[in-house]
Design a protein around this motif. Sequence first.
Motif, short mmCIF file in Angstrom:
data_model
loop_
_atom_site.label_atom_id
_atom_site.label_comp_id
_atom_site.label_asym_id
_atom_site.label_seq_id
_atom_site.Cartn_x
_atom_site.Cartn_y
_atom_site.Cartn_z
N THR A 1 0.82 -1.23 0.00
CA THR A 1 0.00 0.00 0.00
C THR A 1 0.85 1.28 0.00
OG1 THR A 1 -0.28 0.45 2.39
CG2 THR A 1 -1.80 -1.15 1.40
N GLY A 2 2.14 1.14 -0.17
CA GLY A 2 3.04 2.30 -0.10
C GLY A 2 2.86 3.30 -1.24
N GLY A 3 2.22 2.86 -2.32
CA GLY A 3 1.90 3.81 -3.40
C GLY A 3 2.76 3.68 -4.65
N LYS A 4 3.31 2.48 -4.87
CA LYS A 4 4.15 2.30 -6.07
C LYS A 4 3.32 2.48 -7.34
CE LYS A 4 5.70 -1.76 -4.25
NZ LYS A 4 4.49 -2.27 -4.73
N ASP A 5 2.18 1.82 -7.37
CA ASP A 5 1.34 1.92 -8.58
C ASP A 5 0.85 3.35 -8.80
OD1 ASP A 5 1.15 -0.89 -9.45
OD2 ASP A 5 0.22 -1.18 -7.49
N GLY A 6 0.42 4.00 -7.75
CA GLY A 6 -0.08 5.38 -7.85
C GLY A 6 1.01 6.33 -8.34
N THR A 7 2.22 6.11 -7.86
CA THR A 7 3.33 6.97 -8.29
C THR A 7 3.57 6.80 -9.79
OG1 THR A 7 4.35 6.71 -6.12
CG2 THR A 7 5.77 7.53 -7.87
N ILE A 8 3.55 5.56 -10.24
CA ILE A 8 3.77 5.32 -11.68
C ILE A 8 2.67 5.99 -12.49
CG2 ILE A 8 3.90 3.52 -13.47
CD1 ILE A 8 5.09 1.67 -11.26
N LYS A 9 1.43 5.80 -12.03
CA LYS A 9 0.29 6.34 -12.75
C LYS A 9 0.35 7.86 -12.85
CE LYS A 9 -3.90 5.63 -11.00
NZ LYS A 9 -4.95 4.72 -10.51
N HIS A 10 0.72 8.52 -11.77
CA HIS A 10 0.68 9.97 -11.76
C HIS A 10 1.94 10.63 -12.32
CE1 HIS A 10 -2.70 9.20 -9.01
NE2 HIS A 10 -3.17 10.27 -9.61
N VAL A 11 3.08 10.02 -12.04
CA VAL A 11 4.33 10.69 -12.44
C VAL A 11 4.67 10.41 -13.90
CG1 VAL A 11 6.81 10.87 -11.96
CG2 VAL A 11 5.18 10.69 -10.07
N MET A 12 4.27 9.24 -14.40
CA MET A 12 4.65 8.88 -15.77
C MET A 12 3.55 9.26 -16.78
SD MET A 12 7.54 7.59 -15.03
CE MET A 12 8.09 7.61 -13.33
N ARG A 13 2.52 9.94 -16.31
CA ARG A 13 1.33 10.08 -17.17
C ARG A 13 1.57 10.91 -18.42
NH1 ARG A 13 -1.12 15.29 -15.56
NH2 ARG A 13 -0.56 15.60 -13.38
N GLY A 14 2.54 11.84 -18.37
CA GLY A 14 2.74 12.69 -19.55
C GLY A 14 3.68 12.09 -20.58
N LEU A 15 4.28 10.94 -20.25
CA LEU A 15 5.35 10.44 -21.11
C LEU A 15 4.81 9.69 -22.33
CD1 LEU A 15 7.89 9.20 -18.42
CD2 LEU A 15 7.73 11.43 -19.54
N ASN A 16 5.65 9.61 -23.34
CA ASN A 16 5.31 8.83 -24.52
C ASN A 16 5.50 7.34 -24.18
OD1 ASN A 16 5.27 7.47 -26.90
ND2 ASN A 16 6.82 8.72 -27.92
N PRO A 17 4.42 6.56 -24.19
CA PRO A 17 4.51 5.16 -23.75
C PRO A 17 5.53 4.34 -24.54
CG PRO A 17 2.22 5.80 -24.06
CD PRO A 17 3.06 6.93 -24.59
N SER A 18 5.80 4.74 -25.77
CA SER A 18 6.77 3.98 -26.58
C SER A 18 8.17 4.03 -25.98
CB SER A 18 6.85 4.54 -27.99
OG SER A 18 5.61 4.46 -28.60
N GLU B 1 9.63 15.88 -9.47
CA GLU B 1 10.71 16.88 -9.53
C GLU B 1 12.09 16.22 -9.56
OE1 GLU B 1 8.76 20.98 -7.88
OE2 GLU B 1 9.89 19.80 -6.41
N ILE B 2 12.25 15.14 -8.82
CA ILE B 2 13.57 14.48 -8.81
C ILE B 2 13.86 13.81 -10.16
CG2 ILE B 2 14.95 12.64 -7.73
CD1 ILE B 2 13.51 13.35 -5.07
N VAL B 3 12.85 13.17 -10.74
CA VAL B 3 13.04 12.54 -12.04
C VAL B 3 13.38 13.61 -13.09
CG1 VAL B 3 11.90 11.26 -13.92
CG2 VAL B 3 11.53 10.57 -11.54
N THR B 4 12.64 14.71 -13.05
CA THR B 4 12.88 15.77 -14.03
C THR B 4 14.28 16.37 -13.86
OG1 THR B 4 10.54 16.24 -14.06
CG2 THR B 4 11.96 17.95 -14.94
#
Length: 268
Positions: free
Chosen positions: A68-85, A242-245
């Motif tokens: 429940t730590g939020g791994k899936d939620g983080t992926i969903k929200h932080v990666m949402r703008g990226l080109n899936p390819s 912000e850290i990824v960016t």
Amino acid sequence: MEHFTKVTPGTQVSLQDHDPRFRDGLRKNDDVVRERREAALEEMRVLQERLYAEGRQSLLIVLQATDTGGKDGTIKHVMRGLNPSGVCVTGFKQPTAKELGHDFLWRVHKRTPERGMIAVFNRSHYEDVLVVRVRKLAPKRIWERRYEHINAFEELLTECDTRILKFFLHISKDEQKERLQRRIDDPARHWKFDEGDLYDRRHWDNYVEAYEEMLTRCSTGVAPWYIIPADRKWFRNLIVAEIVTAALREMDPQYPEPHFDPKEMTIP
Ligand code: ADP
């Protein structure tokens, strides 16, 4: 923000020194929170495009957390703008019989990003010093040696132009209780509930010990760990974005030189 969360190599980590509810004086609905998040995501999108076009370096994002730590939620929200390819997300589950027939890094190495790509690991090789240790799936003499193997493995990846960011999503035991309860109460969340999570919750302190050793021994200059205060999802998403960016900005990907002279080209 980085300086709040980045584990300096060589420091002994004690999770009780890190407040999972920390929010750096911000509030969920502050304009500045939305602005910072959207600015980070927009810049990330532009930089990913260049990373992909450049095809020279890659980024590996490792996410570890308690259930429940939020791994899936983080992926969903932080990666949402990226080109899936240009993104490859891998979840690491219990190893199959075939995977167990190899060394513990075999299945992981196959999923590392090729040049131009961003790979996200939802759980990772760190399970082999976490769940394996706490549930005693292998003897200490086996998992004890893995910290060194992991550091060497990550150094190898870095030498091959893979930038590594590792996020430990830090939630409190109370917050986990609430999130587990929600999985029991809400029919739309039933699928997420796993009785095994209750076993792990009963061994909370053993996990804390295992996390602390992982964070202490495997935060290196080339592959640092970040401890992300994660009780507040909006804060977690903002900081990770912000850290990824910032890392992508530092990687400074460039569009390749054109292999033709645009001035000489006419479309027939
Ligand atoms: P998640 O909880 O990440 O959403 P699952 O519910 O499918 O996904 O859980 C995956 C399970 O696989 C977790 O309990 C995790 O501890 C376990 N697992 C992952 N890697 C290993 C490993 N190397 N050895 C044993 N168990 C592992």
